[in-house]
Design an enzyme around this catalytic site. Structure first.
Site, short mmCIF file in Angstrom:
data_model
loop_
_atom_site.label_atom_id
_atom_site.label_comp_id
_atom_site.label_asym_id
_atom_site.label_seq_id
_atom_site.Cartn_x
_atom_site.Cartn_y
_atom_site.Cartn_z
N GLU A 190 38.22 -16.65 -4.90
CA GLU A 190 39.09 -16.53 -6.07
C GLU A 190 38.16 -16.45 -7.27
OE1 GLU A 190 40.68 -16.79 -9.29
OE2 GLU A 190 40.77 -18.94 -8.94
N CYS A 229 41.38 -19.83 -14.74
CA CYS A 229 41.29 -18.43 -14.31
C CYS A 229 42.59 -17.69 -14.56
CB CYS A 229 40.88 -18.35 -12.85
SG CYS A 229 41.76 -19.47 -11.77
#
Length: 414
Positions: free
Chosen positions: A177, A211
């Site tokens: 990720e 994020c």
């Protein structure tokens, strides 16, 4: 155990990472929910043992998912409890063992996560804890021949390097990720109160160091002035300060590197466009000893690099658009594809957004966070394009399958 120790772990998280206390407590609770969720998914599917059909009498066939073996878990600083626990839980619940390396920015919080797992009664050797600089320890672990898989959350540069190098000797699973450049679209049919609140929370929660943080906004020209006026006013209400205090919305950024990057970003934004609010560091009294920044909104042309580069600081750039079509084209013009949000009361616009947006996680009219706030079993969390691999999202029903490989079992009786 995580729930029993929630307040202690959350306090460490606030002190070490600067995460405001409400978000810190929520993160520990999310870690506990991730453990529950992945255990539930494993149980609901009977351990992924499936009886198959047969070609001949007396033949019995099964498909079984089995563990790979040893997994390296490389954890981030921004969610050192929840995302870390989720990755480890995915490894362990599927029968693998974990070698866990926390971020060098949050090793103490990492110890607390390890202690919860250790004290749960796991077999000796199932969870292993090692600290050190990523360039040294991370490289040694990811290149080790006895490692069967790696799961990573962090920067695109590091994640892409791991992904490219990890299978050089032979194919091995690599789950990454790697961040995002997440857009918010506000159409002329939006509820502006919801749009403002959702964008503020998504842009400046944990100082923009998520994020999934909203870092670019495309506002329809007919509501642009009204939205921007409200957006600035709401942002200026946010309290920046000691993250352990209940009234604080935004604490410091994680380190000096981020602090200096924020200053450089704001300096360039002021030259290339207009800063509507923020753009300053805070050094008054108690804040002079920390890396405190103001939540910042800048008006920049849609072609500016800050609409494309992941900055990971409390900074969002806004621009005008003439239509939803233009906004979607600009939103999709990105190497990343993690999260995206839209505000509109028009059902046709909702469908068009959901059909066309290139992102793994999408939100419509979400005042609690235009692009942030996924929760286990509620929203799966994972990105498209450069935001991650291999396309099965964390928090959701397909995540744990990635930690296993299929074996077919055929037995023919006489």
């Amino acid at each position: 155990i995580f729930r029993e120790r929630k307040y202690s772990i959350a306090a460490w998280l606030s002190l070490e990472a600067g995460k405001p206390r409400l978000e810190a407590m929520g993160e520990v609770e999310e870690a506990a929910d991730l453990l529950d969720a992945y255990c539930d998914y494993m149980t609901e599917r009977d351990g992924f043992v499936v009886r198959l059909e047969q070609l001949t009498p007396g033949e019995v066939n099964y498909s079984v998912l089995k563990p790979y073996g040893v997994w390296v878990v490389v954890a981030p600083f921004n969610f050192p409890v929840a995302l870390t626990t989720g990755m480890i839980a995915g490894v362990l619940v599927t029968g693998n063992t974990a070698v866990y390396k926390p971020s060098p920015e949050t090793p103490l919080t990492g110890v607390k996560v390890y202690e919860c797992l250790r004290d749960s009664g796991l077999p000796s050797g199932a969870i292993n804890f090692v600290t050190g600089r990523g360039a040294e320890i991370g490289e040694a672990l990811s290149s080790h021949a006895d490692v069967d898989g790696i799961v990573f959350t962090g920067s695109r540069a590091v994640g892409s390097h791991i992904y490219a190098e990890f299978s050089r000797r032979q194919p091995r699973p690599c789950i990454t990720e790697m961040g995002g450049k997440n857009p918010v679209i506000v159409t002329e049919r939006a509820d502006l109160k919801k749009a403002v609140e959702g964008t503020v929370r998504a842009a400046f929660g944990f100082s923009g160091q998520k994020c999934s943080a909203a870092s670019r906004a495309y506002i329809h020209e007919r509501v642009y002035d009204d939205f921007v006026r409200r957006f600035v006013a709401r942002t200026e209400e946010l309290i920046v300060g000691d993250p352990t205090l209940a009234e604080t919305f935004m604490g410091p950024v994680i380190n000096r590197k981020a602090y200096e990057r924020f200053q450089q970003v704001c300096d360039r934004a002021a030259r290339d466009g207009e800063i509507l609010t923020g753009g300053r560091i805070l050094q008054d009294e108690d804040l002079r000893y920390g890396y405190y920044c103001t939540p910042t909104i800048a008006v920049l042309p849609s072609t500016h690099p800050y609409f494309y580069e992941e900055l990971f600081v409390p900074f969002i750039c806004v621009t005008r658009v003439q239509s939803l079509d233009e906004a979607l084209n600009l939103a999709n013009d990105s190497e990343y594809g993690l999260t995206a949000g839209v505000f509109t009361q028009d059902e046709n616009e909702v469908r068009e957004f959901q059909d066309r947006i290139e992102a793994g996680v999408t939100y419509v009219n979400r005042s609690g966070g235009a692009t942030t706030g996924a929760w286990p079993k509620v929203q799966s969390f994972g990105g498209w394009k450069a935001s991650g691999s291999p396309g099965k999202s964390a928090l959701g029903p397909y995540y744990i399958e990635q930690f296993m490989r299929e074996q077919t079992l055929t037995v023919v009786s006489d």
